[in-house]
Design an enzyme around this catalytic site. Sequence first.
Site, PDB file in Angstrom:
ATOM      1  N   HIS A 165       0.945  -1.300   0.041  1.00  0.00           N
ATOM      2  CA  HIS A 165      -0.222   0.097  -0.080  1.00  0.00           C
ATOM      3  C   HIS A 165       0.804   1.163   0.026  1.00  0.00           C
ATOM      4  CE1 HIS A 165      -3.250   2.751   0.969  1.00  0.00           C
ATOM      5  NE2 HIS A 165      -4.143   1.853   0.621  1.00  0.00           N
TER       6      HIS A 165
ATOM      7  N   ASP B 157      -7.881  -5.274   0.144  1.00  0.00           N
ATOM      8  CA  ASP B 157      -8.346  -6.211  -1.225  1.00  0.00           C
ATOM      9  C   ASP B 157      -8.031  -7.591  -0.935  1.00  0.00           C
ATOM     10  OD1 ASP B 157      -7.468  -3.250  -3.239  1.00  0.00           O
ATOM     11  OD2 ASP B 157      -9.602  -4.216  -2.660  1.00  0.00           O
TER      12      ASP B 157
HETATM   13  C1  SDX Z   1      -6.386   0.096  -2.996  1.00  0.00           C
HETATM   14  O1  SDX Z   1      -4.290   4.414  -2.139  1.00  0.00           O
HETATM   15  C2  SDX Z   1      -5.421   3.955  -1.475  1.00  0.00           C
HETATM   16  O2  SDX Z   1      -5.880   4.335  -0.495  1.00  0.00           O
HETATM   17  C3  SDX Z   1      -5.883   2.621  -2.209  1.00  0.00           C
HETATM   18  C4  SDX Z   1      -7.015   1.860  -1.497  1.00  0.00           C
HETATM   19  C5  SDX Z   1      -8.374   2.651  -1.053  1.00  0.00           C
HETATM   20  O3  SDX Z   1      -9.037   2.279  -0.020  1.00  0.00           O
HETATM   21  O4  SDX Z   1      -8.763   3.544  -2.022  1.00  0.00           O
HETATM   22  O5  SDX Z   1      -6.354   1.550  -0.096  1.00  0.00           O
HETATM   23  C6  SDX Z   1      -7.455   0.681  -2.469  1.00  0.00           C
HETATM   24  O6  SDX Z   1      -6.039   0.615  -4.154  1.00  0.00           O
HETATM   25  C7  SDX Z   1      -5.212  -1.044  -2.368  1.00  0.00           C
HETATM   26  C8  SDX Z   1      -4.198  -1.408  -3.085  1.00  0.00           C
HETATM   27  C9  SDX Z   1      -4.640  -2.629  -4.150  1.00  0.00           C
HETATM   28  N1  SDX Z   1      -3.575  -3.056  -5.019  1.00  0.00           N
HETATM   29  C10 SDX Z   1      -3.043  -4.152  -4.927  1.00  0.00           C
HETATM   30  O7  SDX Z   1      -3.297  -5.165  -3.825  1.00  0.00           O
HETATM   31  C11 SDX Z   1      -2.062  -4.500  -6.045  1.00  0.00           C
HETATM   32  C12 SDX Z   1      -0.565  -4.944  -5.431  1.00  0.00           C
HETATM   33  N2  SDX Z   1      -0.052  -3.838  -4.808  1.00  0.00           N
HETATM   34  C13 SDX Z   1       1.030  -3.132  -5.282  1.00  0.00           C
HETATM   35  O8  SDX Z   1       0.727  -3.129  -6.801  1.00  0.00           O
HETATM   36  C14 SDX Z   1       1.311  -2.001  -4.580  1.00  0.00           C
HETATM   37  O9  SDX Z   1       1.733  -2.534  -3.383  1.00  0.00           O
HETATM   38  C15 SDX Z   1       0.433  -0.595  -4.522  1.00  0.00           C
HETATM   39  C16 SDX Z   1       0.250  -0.311  -6.010  1.00  0.00           C
HETATM   40  C17 SDX Z   1      -0.575  -0.993  -3.766  1.00  0.00           C
HETATM   41  C18 SDX Z   1       1.167   0.539  -3.983  1.00  0.00           C
HETATM   42  O10 SDX Z   1       2.226   0.907  -4.970  1.00  0.00           O
HETATM   43  P1  SDX Z   1       3.457   1.838  -4.427  1.00  0.00           P
HETATM   44  O11 SDX Z   1       3.182   2.594  -3.208  1.00  0.00           O
HETATM   45  O12 SDX Z   1       3.814   2.596  -5.775  1.00  0.00           O
HETATM   46  O13 SDX Z   1       4.670   0.917  -4.176  1.00  0.00           O
HETATM   47  P2  SDX Z   1       5.957   0.555  -5.157  1.00  0.00           P
HETATM   48  O14 SDX Z   1       5.151  -0.105  -6.143  1.00  0.00           O
HETATM   49  O15 SDX Z   1       6.788   1.695  -5.279  1.00  0.00           O
HETATM   50  O16 SDX Z   1       6.426  -0.515  -4.309  1.00  0.00           O
HETATM   51  C19 SDX Z   1       7.578  -0.449  -3.294  1.00  0.00           C
HETATM   52  C20 SDX Z   1       8.471  -1.708  -3.582  1.00  0.00           C
HETATM   53  C21 SDX Z   1       8.744  -2.113  -4.933  1.00  0.00           C
HETATM   54  O17 SDX Z   1       9.988  -3.093  -4.836  1.00  0.00           O
HETATM   55  P3  SDX Z   1      11.483  -2.363  -4.867  1.00  0.00           P
HETATM   56  O18 SDX Z   1      11.241  -1.481  -6.410  1.00  0.00           O
HETATM   57  O19 SDX Z   1      11.620  -1.283  -3.993  1.00  0.00           O
HETATM   58  O20 SDX Z   1      12.249  -3.399  -4.912  1.00  0.00           O
HETATM   59  O21 SDX Z   1       7.564  -3.070  -3.012  1.00  0.00           O
HETATM   60  C22 SDX Z   1       7.320  -3.710  -4.053  1.00  0.00           C
HETATM   61  C23 SDX Z   1       7.609  -2.981  -5.458  1.00  0.00           C
HETATM   62  O22 SDX Z   1       8.187  -3.821  -6.652  1.00  0.00           O
HETATM   63  N3  SDX Z   1       5.957  -4.274  -4.045  1.00  0.00           N
HETATM   64  C24 SDX Z   1       5.583  -5.296  -4.329  1.00  0.00           C
HETATM   65  C25 SDX Z   1       4.010  -5.382  -4.168  1.00  0.00           C
HETATM   66  N4  SDX Z   1       3.883  -4.182  -3.883  1.00  0.00           N
HETATM   67  C26 SDX Z   1       5.028  -3.435  -3.904  1.00  0.00           C
HETATM   68  N5  SDX Z   1       6.044  -6.668  -4.506  1.00  0.00           N
HETATM   69  C27 SDX Z   1       5.446  -7.511  -4.861  1.00  0.00           C
HETATM   70  N6  SDX Z   1       4.165  -7.574  -4.522  1.00  0.00           N
HETATM   71  C28 SDX Z   1       3.318  -6.426  -4.306  1.00  0.00           C
HETATM   72  N7  SDX Z   1       2.269  -6.610  -4.142  1.00  0.00           N
END
Ligand code: SDX
Length: 435
Positions: A307, A364
């Site tokens: 998140h 989710d």
């Molecule tokens: C919602 O914003 C809100 O409030 C949204 C929400 C709401 O109520 O409106 O809470 C609802 O959208 C919840 C999120 C649902 N999405 C998912 O579950 C999809 C999986 N999650 C990821 O795509 C991600 O965690 C996000 C999109 C939720 C957040 O993305 P960020 O903040 O841009 O984080 P990032 O991609 O920069 O990640 C930081 C690191 C990265 O690794 P490095 O490059 O540092 O090595 O963490 C890793 C990412 O690759 N990472 C994950 C991951 N989420 C982040 N690696 C594997 N699996 C994951 N799910």
Amino acid sequence: MAEAAKLELEGKVYEIPVIVGTEQEKGLDISRLKATTDYITVDPGYANTGSCLSAITYIDGEKGILRYRGYDIAELCEKSTFMEVCYLLIYGELPTPEQYTKFKDKVLRHSLIHEDMKSFFTSYPGHAHPMAILSAMVCSLSVYHPELLAPDPSPEEMDETITRLLSKVRVLAAFAYKRSVGEAFVYTRPKLDYLSNFLHMMFTTPMEQYETDEVIRKALDVLFILHADHEQNCSTSTVRMVGSSKANLFASISAGICALWGPLHGGANQAVIEMLEAIAADGGNYKKYIDKAKDKNDPFKLMGFGHRIYKNYDPRARIIKKYCDDVLGKLGIHDPILEIAKGLEEVALTDPYFIERKLYPNVDFYSGILYRAMNIPTNMFTVMFALGRLPGWIAHWKEMIEEPGMRIARPRQIYTGAPLRKFIPFNQRGTYAEP
Ligand code: SDX
């Protein structure tokens, strides 16, 4: 206001005012930065940028705190209802008994959509994703209420549009579902409450009247309360962005629905179940999917994990996980997908990759388990998220529209393209390498 920050640029020192929020959050007010320094800031994904001041929702991502208008989410789930939380988010206070009765009656009164709209649904192919239908239908509602499209609606016009949307979006969602299963549309019944009417419209058929199961209705109430708002997330920021051009509320909400559809946002609840089902079909091989999520060369992400704001367990996920155990137990349902989810969470939360990045289950991760228990099909999960998030979208649109001196949202950029060059006549262009 706190003591101003100082910014030194090209030998000059500028004072940057500091804004302090209710919970001591601090922000640099850069609203005069371009005018005074000719510099802008750049922040792809806006991870460090506040778009507004808001009094609606407070999140502390480190402590896992979520409050609507100052009320903690756990207390609202225990003591309030989704309809009451709609009022709280939109109007800022818990309603008096008189206000609540008036609000509920108005919402009930707007439970019908124009009969012409029924043909819109049947014109879609049966496999149409209900989010495509929902966003199109919400925008189409504006066609039937031209009197509510004024760019500066009066409080009465705004209330009318708000209660119409809260009531009708539920009908549009149920009709989209009925279209997808080829069943007759079912109308609301005056004696049923907001959520019982939704379940009635979803599951009553000409052959059988759906009788509300109180366990299901309460679980849905809690799910919708938990989804009702989340400050400046992608879809809410979209609603604000579109509304800032003074587009009407129907159009702004329709845009929010489209933003929510993405698998990185609200679409994740559908993607989580599809992922868990794939793991189940793969013999419960969590490790394979954890390794895929950690592999930089693999675009796969562990859906329902991580998140932008929560760097601790999402308080909503904690409540939903508990409800999964309660509801499935009461309904006598054993869903192997729940066990897969719990197993996956356990392995992930002990893995250094997830620990270092503070990746926890988000809202989710478990919500789809409850929707399955309610016989909601997977492709309707994000529609359910939209129904829950509707009051939050409306509250933010209203807060923005009512803000004195509200301006159209128009971010800046840094240009990195070609410098000035002369036009090349067609016959002098030679051969280009394919771009
Ligand atoms: C919602 O914003 C809100 O409030 C949204 C929400 C709401 O109520 O409106 O809470 C609802 O959208 C919840 C999120 C649902 N999405 C998912 O579950 C999809 C999986 N999650 C990821 O795509 C991600 O965690 C996000 C999109 C939720 C957040 O993305 P960020 O903040 O841009 O984080 P990032 O991609 O920069 O990640 C930081 C690191 C990265 O690794 P490095 O490059 O540092 O090595 O963490 C890793 C990412 O690759 N990472 C994950 C991951 N989420 C982040 N690696 C594997 N699996 C994951 N799910």
